[in-house]
Design an enzyme around this catalytic site. Structure first.
Site, mmCIF file in Angstrom:
data_model
loop_
_atom_site.group_PDB
_atom_site.id
_atom_site.type_symbol
_atom_site.label_atom_id
_atom_site.label_comp_id
_atom_site.label_asym_id
_atom_site.label_seq_id
_atom_site.Cartn_x
_atom_site.Cartn_y
_atom_site.Cartn_z
ATOM 1 N N CYS A 230 0.846 -1.183 0.000
ATOM 2 C CA CYS A 230 0.000 0.000 0.000
ATOM 3 C C CYS A 230 0.886 1.238 0.000
ATOM 4 O O CYS A 230 1.883 1.280 0.721
ATOM 5 C CB CYS A 230 -0.876 -0.024 1.255
ATOM 6 S SG CYS A 230 -1.958 1.405 1.384
ATOM 7 N N HIS B 265 -9.312 -3.738 -1.747
ATOM 8 C CA HIS B 265 -8.263 -2.973 -1.049
ATOM 9 C C HIS B 265 -8.638 -1.486 -1.012
ATOM 10 O O HIS B 265 -8.548 -0.841 0.037
ATOM 11 C CB HIS B 265 -6.919 -3.189 -1.773
ATOM 12 C CG HIS B 265 -5.763 -2.437 -1.181
ATOM 13 N ND1 HIS B 265 -4.649 -3.060 -0.667
ATOM 14 C CD2 HIS B 265 -5.541 -1.107 -1.013
ATOM 15 C CE1 HIS B 265 -3.800 -2.150 -0.208
ATOM 16 N NE2 HIS B 265 -4.314 -0.951 -0.419
ATOM 17 N N GLU B 266 -9.064 -0.956 -2.152
ATOM 18 C CA GLU B 266 -9.395 0.479 -2.220
ATOM 19 C C GLU B 266 -10.660 0.796 -1.422
ATOM 20 O O GLU B 266 -10.725 1.822 -0.741
ATOM 21 C CB GLU B 266 -9.561 0.923 -3.678
ATOM 22 C CG GLU B 266 -8.288 0.840 -4.513
ATOM 23 C CD GLU B 266 -7.066 1.429 -3.833
ATOM 24 O OE1 GLU B 266 -7.186 2.483 -3.187
ATOM 25 O OE2 GLU B 266 -5.985 0.817 -3.931
ATOM 26 N N HIS C 74 -10.119 1.287 2.209
ATOM 27 C CA HIS C 74 -9.594 2.617 2.579
ATOM 28 C C HIS C 74 -10.724 3.603 2.885
ATOM 29 O O HIS C 74 -10.543 4.539 3.650
ATOM 30 C CB HIS C 74 -8.757 3.206 1.435
ATOM 31 C CG HIS C 74 -7.333 2.740 1.412
ATOM 32 N ND1 HIS C 74 -6.473 2.899 2.470
ATOM 33 C CD2 HIS C 74 -6.613 2.137 0.443
ATOM 34 C CE1 HIS C 74 -5.278 2.410 2.151
ATOM 35 N NE2 HIS C 74 -5.338 1.937 0.931
#
Ligand SMILES: [Zn+2]
Length: 195
Positions: free
Chosen positions: A122, A165-166, A169
């Site tokens: 990341c 993953h995004e 966030h």
């Protein structure tokens, strides 16, 4: 375009906050942030250019990573990174997916899990933390595009991992939250290991 020193690093509380929904029509500020995030990704994937600017290569960048606590992320997945022959969401030879997603929601996810063999990295985490990051192997994701139109994509394998993953966030999550602390490289039968 953002540079590495503008990317928020782990330890900053914006990365652990739940971001707010993006309102439409998009403000000039949100448009500008989106443009700069995508520009970062494009340049970061170019080997000569990224060296010039000192950028770590990335396939995704979420707004909280540049200090903007709103639910959007830019994603740039080169076609070469997607092993399996999949139906492409876009007619673009170079990229499997190129775009900024607003207010994304995962509406379905498979029981089957997927994880990258090398683990994940990341741009906001300077040390690569080792271990499998188990995620859903297949997802359905709904989001809005820049015009505010609702979109839906079904993804599996690598693109599904990048989107998860995004989206993490945008809810204050980081990839290492998913690593088994006691046994980071423990494999399970239900998980497909990619790459
Ligand atoms: Zn990240």
């Amino acid at each position: 375009m953002y540079l590495m020193n503008e990317i928020v690093r782990d330890g900053n509380k914006v990365l652990r906050e739940r971001a707010t929904k993006v309102e439409f029509p998009l403000s000039d500020e949100v448009k500008e942030v989106s443009k700069n995030m995508m520009e970062y990704l494009v340049v970061s994937q170019n080997e000569e250019e990224n060296e010039k600017y000192g950028l770590r290569p990335g396939v995704g960048l979420a707004a909280p990573q540049v200090g903007v606590s709103q639910q959007f992320a830019s994603i740039l997945i080169p076609s070469d990174d997607v092993e399996e022959l999949q139906e492409k969401p876009e007619n673009d030879d170079e990229y499997y997916f190129k775009g900024t997603i607003y207010n994304p929601v995962i509406t379905r996810q498979s029981v089957k899990q997927g994880a990258l063999s090398m683990g994940e990295g990341c741009l906001s985490v300077d040390d690569d933390l080792p271990g499998y990051v188990n995620r859903a192997y297949k997802i359905t994701v709904k989001f809005q595009n820049e015009q505010g139109e609702q979109q839906e994509l079904r993804l599996s394998g690598y693109p599904a991992i990048v989107f998860q993953h995004e989206i993490d966030h945008l809810h204050g999550g980081l990839y290492y939250d998913h690593i088994n602390k006691k046994d980071p490289w423990n494999q399970t039968d239900n998980t497909r290991y990619l790459g």
